[in-house]
Write an enzyme that holds these catalytic residues in place. Sequence first.
Site, PDB file in Angstrom:
ATOM      1  N   ASP A 145     -20.727   1.616  19.156  1.00 43.73           N
ATOM      2  CA  ASP A 145     -20.671   1.586  20.623  1.00 43.73           C
ATOM      3  C   ASP A 145     -21.212   2.894  21.180  1.00 43.73           C
ATOM      4  O   ASP A 145     -20.817   3.977  20.750  1.00 43.73           O
ATOM      5  CB  ASP A 145     -19.227   1.373  21.067  1.00 43.73           C
ATOM      6  CG  ASP A 145     -19.063   1.300  22.577  1.00 43.73           C
ATOM      7  OD1 ASP A 145     -20.088   1.267  23.293  1.00 43.73           O
ATOM      8  OD2 ASP A 145     -17.907   1.285  23.040  1.00 43.73           O
ATOM      9  N   HIS A 176     -19.794  -2.703  21.533  1.00 47.07           N
ATOM     10  CA  HIS A 176     -19.328  -2.773  22.913  1.00 47.07           C
ATOM     11  C   HIS A 176     -19.378  -4.215  23.428  1.00 47.07           C
ATOM     12  O   HIS A 176     -20.376  -4.909  23.293  1.00 47.07           O
ATOM     13  CB  HIS A 176     -20.194  -1.887  23.813  1.00 47.07           C
ATOM     14  CG  HIS A 176     -19.547  -1.596  25.122  1.00 47.07           C
ATOM     15  ND1 HIS A 176     -18.707  -0.524  25.322  1.00 47.07           N
ATOM     16  CD2 HIS A 176     -19.577  -2.264  26.320  1.00 47.07           C
ATOM     17  CE1 HIS A 176     -18.270  -0.524  26.568  1.00 47.07           C
ATOM     18  NE2 HIS A 176     -18.775  -1.576  27.187  1.00 47.07           N
ATOM     19  N   SER A 193     -13.891  -1.178  28.917  1.00 48.22           N
ATOM     20  CA  SER A 193     -15.184  -0.660  29.350  1.00 48.22           C
ATOM     21  C   SER A 193     -15.057   0.055  30.700  1.00 48.22           C
ATOM     22  O   SER A 193     -14.252   0.970  30.842  1.00 48.22           O
ATOM     23  CB  SER A 193     -16.208  -1.802  29.395  1.00 48.22           C
ATOM     24  OG  SER A 193     -17.498  -1.315  29.623  1.00 48.22           O
TER      25      SER A 193
END
Length: 408
Positions: free
Chosen positions: A348, A378, A194
């Site tokens: 995501d 995510h 991320s």
Amino acid sequence: MGVPLLVLLLGLLIFHLGLCVWVVLKHFLMAELPSTLQHTVKMRFLHCMLLYVITLGNILDKMKICSMPKFSRFIHDRLSIKKKDPKMVVTDLHFGTIPVRLFQPKATSCSPRRGIIFYHGGGSVVGSLDSYHNFCLLLARETDSVLLAVGYRKLPYYHYPAITTDCLNAAIHFLKWLKSYGVDPSRVVICGESIGGGAAAHVTQALVGHKDLPQIWAQVLIYPLIQAINFQLPSAQQNQNIPFLTWDFLIMCICRYMAIDLSWKDAILKGAFIPPETWKKYRKWLSSDNIPKSFKKKYQEPEYPGPFNEAAYLEAKHLLDVHHAPLLADDETIAQLPETFLVSCGHDILRDDALLYKKRLEDQGVTVSWYNVEDGFHGCMVLYDKKFFSFSCSCKIFNAVVSYIKGI
């Protein structure tokens, strides 16, 4: 004394019940769970928990009792039970002021081991060395590597560019002392998830210019945040309300970290902060034209960027900084990057960041391996070891990362 205490406890109970009802209503009204997502009941429960913690944190923040990021991390860390492994040695260190955690296999090795530098995710709001402890422990054990996890500075006290600064400084320090940790200087992998994936991309680029240091062997970027400029890509439209990273939460994290007032949210989403000459320069890398047609289902091409707003530009121009947007690095730097493993998830909001960076790297001749988890979302990776709350996509990503690192 007993009556006021009883009234206080009753008031707290009513407050929390009301908050729970509001969170559940918000989830069912706003969240979207496509049919391809597995274990929807678990997902709904976890998303409601996240909304509850964030909402309570915002209330405490407004009451000046505790900041939302600090409260959220506290709860997240309390829910993370750190495992012990008799085959591993775990050491907490500081590189200057930066806390790091070193994971080393206990067994002796006839030759120096592979090294992994890991940057966790969490949007500078959640995420810590403790909440990612088990993932790092398992990754180091399964790949028989020495792993360094970096606990970079976060909100609410530290803003841009604290994350990339700490991640780069920790990497440089580690690279200078590889032999003392039993690491082969020719086999160092930088890995991030991320926002940590974005930091990993930036650090790998920055190290290209450090000829006095060992060169990075490979980079592993797990659903990375590669740019925060074009929020109108197909994945942003398709997945804007998918737990756990919704459009609103993403913008909130970015604005807080970049110290941008949330009143500029609409201008940022519409791209009104981007000068026309800047868009002309970077369109070839940021445009949805780079996204394959198979990923554009139910996508309506917007008028982007919106009419230029100079005030918005002055407020948000640092979003265009290459330190925050590795996608914008020059061709010469990109061409010198090591081979790359990119992980993306079908559900995501950041899926297309990985696709844009994949094309950017391939256009400059960099070897790229890409793994797209169609039923992934995510943040799923951090749930890998959470037993009942784990998902099949979490295992897929972990196994793919392990397989790639062991195979290079």
